[in-house]
Write a protein that holds these residues in place. Structure first.
Motif, short mmCIF file in Angstrom:
data_model
loop_
_atom_site.label_atom_id
_atom_site.label_comp_id
_atom_site.label_asym_id
_atom_site.label_seq_id
_atom_site.Cartn_x
_atom_site.Cartn_y
_atom_site.Cartn_z
N LYS A 50 -78.36 18.46 13.58
CA LYS A 50 -77.30 18.07 12.66
C LYS A 50 -77.93 17.99 11.27
N LEU A 68 -77.38 17.04 7.33
CA LEU A 68 -76.60 16.36 6.31
C LEU A 68 -77.03 16.92 4.96
N TYR A 69 -76.06 17.31 4.15
CA TYR A 69 -76.41 17.99 2.90
C TYR A 69 -75.35 17.76 1.81
N ARG A 88 -72.81 9.14 -0.07
CA ARG A 88 -72.20 9.21 1.26
C ARG A 88 -70.84 9.91 1.25
N THR A 146 -71.27 13.72 1.20
CA THR A 146 -72.22 14.32 2.13
C THR A 146 -71.46 15.11 3.19
N ASN A 147 -71.88 16.34 3.40
CA ASN A 147 -71.30 17.20 4.43
C ASN A 147 -72.29 17.33 5.58
N SER A 148 -71.79 17.81 6.72
CA SER A 148 -72.70 18.04 7.84
C SER A 148 -72.35 19.35 8.53
N GLU A 156 -80.26 16.64 2.80
CA GLU A 156 -80.59 15.22 2.78
C GLU A 156 -81.37 14.81 4.02
N TYR A 157 -80.94 15.32 5.18
CA TYR A 157 -81.56 14.89 6.43
C TYR A 157 -81.27 15.92 7.52
#
Length: 69
Positions: free
Chosen positions: A4, A6-7, A17, A20-22, A45-46
């Protein structure tokens, strides 16, 4: 493995937040995920490797849709 990601859409955008898209990407490693997404110019981001329980949860909620790369 499914990851997954997150960006933020814009590479210079500060992570917030609400914006933030995923996406979900199938790859062998986090490095491969970054390589697959390098042409999209996202501010990543993650990146989270999904274990079986998390993967089941994402499928059950209907949010899991693998990105075709």
């Amino acid at each position: 493995m499914i990851f997954k990601v997150l960006y933020q859409e814009l590479p210079d955008e500060v992570p917030v937040r609400e914006r933030t898209n995923s996406i979900y990407v199938e790859a062998d490693s986090e490095r491969e995920v970054r390589k697959k997404l390098s042409d999209r110019n996202y501010n990543i981001e993650y990146i989270q490797k999904l274990d079986e329980a998390h993967l089941k949860y994402e499928k059950d909620t209907g949010k899991l849709e693998l990105e075709k790369i």
